[in-house]
Write an enzyme that holds these catalytic residues in place. Structure first.
Site, PDB file in Angstrom:
ATOM      1  N   LEU A  21       0.901  -0.976   0.360  1.00 20.42           N
ATOM      2  CA  LEU A  21      -0.618  -0.067  -0.040  1.00 20.42           C
ATOM      3  C   LEU A  21       0.792   1.672   0.615  1.00 20.42           C
ATOM      4  CD1 LEU A  21      -3.046  -1.069   2.655  1.00 20.42           C
ATOM      5  CD2 LEU A  21      -2.460  -1.264   0.436  1.00 20.42           C
ATOM      6  N   GLY A  24       8.781   3.499   2.207  1.00 18.78           N
ATOM      7  CA  GLY A  24       8.941   4.760   3.253  1.00 18.78           C
ATOM      8  C   GLY A  24      10.354   4.466   3.279  1.00 18.78           C
ATOM      9  N   GLY A  27      10.250   1.038   6.012  1.00 21.92           N
ATOM     10  CA  GLY A  27       9.758   0.450   5.956  1.00 21.92           C
ATOM     11  C   GLY A  27       8.251   0.421   4.530  1.00 21.92           C
ATOM     12  N   LYS A  42       2.794  -2.875   8.680  1.00 23.01           N
ATOM     13  CA  LYS A  42       4.606  -2.955   8.352  1.00 23.01           C
ATOM     14  C   LYS A  42       5.803  -3.394   8.487  1.00 23.01           C
ATOM     15  CE  LYS A  42       6.569   1.841   9.428  1.00 23.01           C
ATOM     16  NZ  LYS A  42       6.881   2.808   9.692  1.00 23.01           N
ATOM     17  N   ASP A 144       8.155  13.873  16.678  1.00 27.43           N
ATOM     18  CA  ASP A 144       8.384  14.340  14.607  1.00 27.43           C
ATOM     19  C   ASP A 144       7.498  14.927  14.178  1.00 27.43           C
ATOM     20  OD1 ASP A 144       9.525  14.469  12.099  1.00 27.43           O
ATOM     21  OD2 ASP A 144       8.882  12.012  11.659  1.00 27.43           O
TER      22      ASP A 144
END
Length: 668
Positions: A21, A24, A27, A42, A144
């Site tokens: 799907l 990045g 992963g 993930k 983040d």
């Protein structure tokens, strides 16, 4: 030959990965068709260190259901056989959502959220703050913060993704957030080389939250991306570290100015503006930035205070503004922040006749007649009587003066040798009777009253003369004549625009093609996220926006970087294939029709409102003339009374001298 990875969850159930799907740096996310509950997996590209495996175990062990509803929170770890090491995790599938930058970017919003208006943006900002509030309430920190870890649904609900990067606290154990995006990082952390040992706090998070809210409310602009008024370059990272907030009242003191066509801070309420000042200046590090709960409350109030533009229902603006700021900035800049929305019934079928009737009524309003010169009246008023005690003292004083003068005159004629005696006798009479002029204080008081009355009379006369002019009425009428001329020519301009659209099919196809290439998603030389945010703050978001003229407005952007951007656009343009058989895109034709419909509705509203404004101008002018004439009559009477009162305690010579001096002061 690729190695087949054998994966199981915590219960030992085999995990079969389906369609990839997304992917990045750390992963990839896969569908899991054989697992019920709408879960995805993930899976990391590389083996995880022990502390990251422990972090995922801790997150999966948290049973709070609310965290799982607002985010793609890890639910169960996924282990790789035969090693048993954590290879990833299962999480809720976040479907039918778009990254938040697809909403706050004007170019992308038209594609992904075509019906979104300003109220929708405020709702999304409020929901972003609410999501942060929930994370903080559970003792965790996002760390983040960036535009890539929040997604938005069509109903403005937001969800966090990439939660495995959060700073998680379980008991006394803190699992740090080891990454960060600089243009969402607060000033106090800008020069940190590594976040591994940094304990993030909610106050750090609320800086990034405020940037996201600013992005949503100010059309993707960055709060620190402005025009640097000093020497040299000012990248966003440096501007953040030096608290150079480019908006608000103190921007010039920080050597910053807002970019061209940026929305003014007055677009938001004073309360919201104050929160931005707290978030983006030194106050945030000294006394704390607005927390997520404060943003939720303020944005809830802000949304309730919105009103809708009468000509474009996509334009929502706060009630404290007198006119629609979107209409003004779109007309001035040519930019379009929202796709036009006409309300049902805004343009009636019999519109032309109605407008002509309005216009005939406007033309039938006669300008105010010329006001005659003010005719001053002859007023003979008696002075205000003196108090009885003062009259007695004045009589004694004057008798003493008279006796002394008579004695002096007689002595000079009959007995010159006795003059000193007569002088001493007169002085004694005055000294033992009334030693000083008893009217002196009253004379000074009445002189002051006369001066004040003369000043008021002069001011009222100036006001009367000003009202004799009819500039406001004639200026308004001239404006409405121009509006009517524009309205009459609108149909012709629309036809010319449609013809031009048909003649520029290639340019339209090229622009649409280039608009699909986002600078934020492209790899262009050494232009990083900070530079891309600066470009977005200057309205340069896609390849279609890149031109030498547009880039010249971005101060501090080097020639090398400009050349890289122009070369990137040229490369995309070289790959463009024109399809002459497609003709005009129906969406472009509809957008053009909607644009002219909104303009026509706006002009119609201006004329309708102009009729009542012109009538009110005439009525107010006549009313003020009448009221001013009455006030001038009162001022003239007050002036005559003050002059009579002064004459009652002074000589006619003194009165005439006083009036001459007052006239000279008024004329100067």
């Amino acid at each position: 030959m690729s190695v087949i990875r054998r994966l199981v969850d915590e219960s030992g159930t085999l995990i079969v990965l389906g369609t990839r799907l997304g992917s990045g740096g750390e992963g990839s996310v896969f569908d899991t068709p054989e697992i019920a509950g709408g879960l995805v997996a993930k899976i990391y590209h590389e083996a995880l260190p022990v502390h990251k495996q422990a972090k995922l175990h801790a997150m999966a062990a948290m049973g709070n259901s609310y965290l799982r509803t607002i985010s793609a929170w890890p639910l169960r770890t996924v282990r790789e056989l035969p090693s048993g090491q954590v290879a990833g995790f299962l999480m809720p599938k976040i479907a039918e959502c778009e990254p938040i930058h697809h909403l706050y970017s004007p170019a992308q919003r038209k594609q992904f959220f075509p019906k979104a208006d300003y109220a929708f943006l405020i709702s999304a900002a409020r929901n972003v703050a609410a999501a942060f509030d929930s994370i903080h309430a559970h003792g965790h920190v996002v760390g983040d913060v960036n535009q890539g870890n929040l997604v938005v649904r069509a109903d403005s609900i937001v969800r966090f993704i990439d939660c495995d990067s959060f700073q998680i606290t379980v008991g006394r154990t803190r699992f740090p957030c080891e990454v960060g995006v600089q243009h969402f990082t607060p000033p106090e952390l800008q020069n940190i080389k590594s976040f591994h040992a940094v304990a993030r706090t909610p106050n750090h998070d609320t800086f990034g939250l405020a940037v996201l809210v600013f992005h949503l409310l100010f059309m993707g602009r960055h709060p620190y991306a402005g025009i640097y008024l000093g020497q040299g370059d000012m990248p966003i990272e440096k501007a953040i570290a030096e608290f150079r907030f480019a908006y608000g009242a103190g921007s010039h003191a920080r050597d910053m100015d807002t970019p061209p066509n940026a929305l003014p801070m007055s677009l938001v309420t004073p309360e919201i503006a104050h929160l931005f000042e707290r978030a983006f200046t030194e106050v945030g590090t000294q006394t704390g930035r607005p927390n997520a709960g404060e943003w939720v409350a303020a944005l809830d109030i802000f949304r309730k205070q919105l009103r809708t533009c009468s000509t474009d229902h996509a334009h929502k603006f706060p009630a404290h503004l007198l006119a629609c700021p979107w209409c003004e900035i779109e007309a001035r800049s040519g930019m379009q922040f929202f796709l036009p929305l006409l309300s049902p019934g805004m343009m009636p079928a019999d519109e032309t006749a109605t407008i002509e009737q309005v216009w005939q009524r406007i033309r039938g309003i006669n300008p105010p007649p010329r006001m005659p010169d003010y005719a001053a009246r002859e007023l003979h008023l008696a002075a205000t009587p003196l108090p009885r005690e003062l009259r007695i003292k004045t009589a004694l004083y004057r008798a003493g003066l008279a006796a002394g003068l008579l004695g002096l005159g007689a002595g000079l004629v009959e007995w010159p040798a006795l003059v000193p005696l007569w002088v001493l006798a007169g002085a004694a009479l005055i000294g033992f009777g009334v030693p000083h002029d008893p009217c002196a204080p009253l004379r000074a008081e009445r002189a002051l009253a006369l001066a004040k009355a003369l000043k008021q009379g002069h001011d009222m006369m100036e006001r009367y003369c000003q009202l004799a002019e009819t500039h406001a009425f004639s200026d308004k009428l001239r404006q409405l004549v121009q509006v009517k001329a524009t309205l009459d020519g609108l149909h012709r301009h629309h036809q010319l625009a449609r013809l031009k659209l048909r003649e520029s099919v290639r340019e339209a196809q090229l622009k649409k093609c280039l608009s699909g290439f986002l600078i934020a998603n492209a790899k262009i030389g050494l232009i990083g996220p900070g530079r891309k945010a600066t470009l977005a703050s200057f309205g340069i978001e896609t390849a279609a926006d890149v031109s030498a003229t547009m880039l010249a407005r971005v101060r501090g952007f080097g020639e090398t970087q400009k050349a890289e951007l122009l070369a990137w656009r040229a490369g995309l343009e070289a790959k463009f294939l024109f399809n002459p058989t497609r003709g005009v895109d129906p969406q472009d034709d509809q957008a053009l029709a909607a644009q002219f419909a909104v303009q026509k509705s706006r002009l119609d509203t201006t004329l309708r409102e102009g009729l009542s404004e012109l009538q009110k101008l005439r009525f107010d002018l006549l009313r003020m003339r009448s009221a001013t004439e009455a006030l001038l009559d009162d001022a003239e009477r007050a002036q005559a009374q003050a002059a009579a009162d002064y004459a009652g305690v002074a000589t006619q010579w003194a009165l005439r001298r006083f009036m001459r001096r007052a006239q000279r002061r008024a004329q100067s």
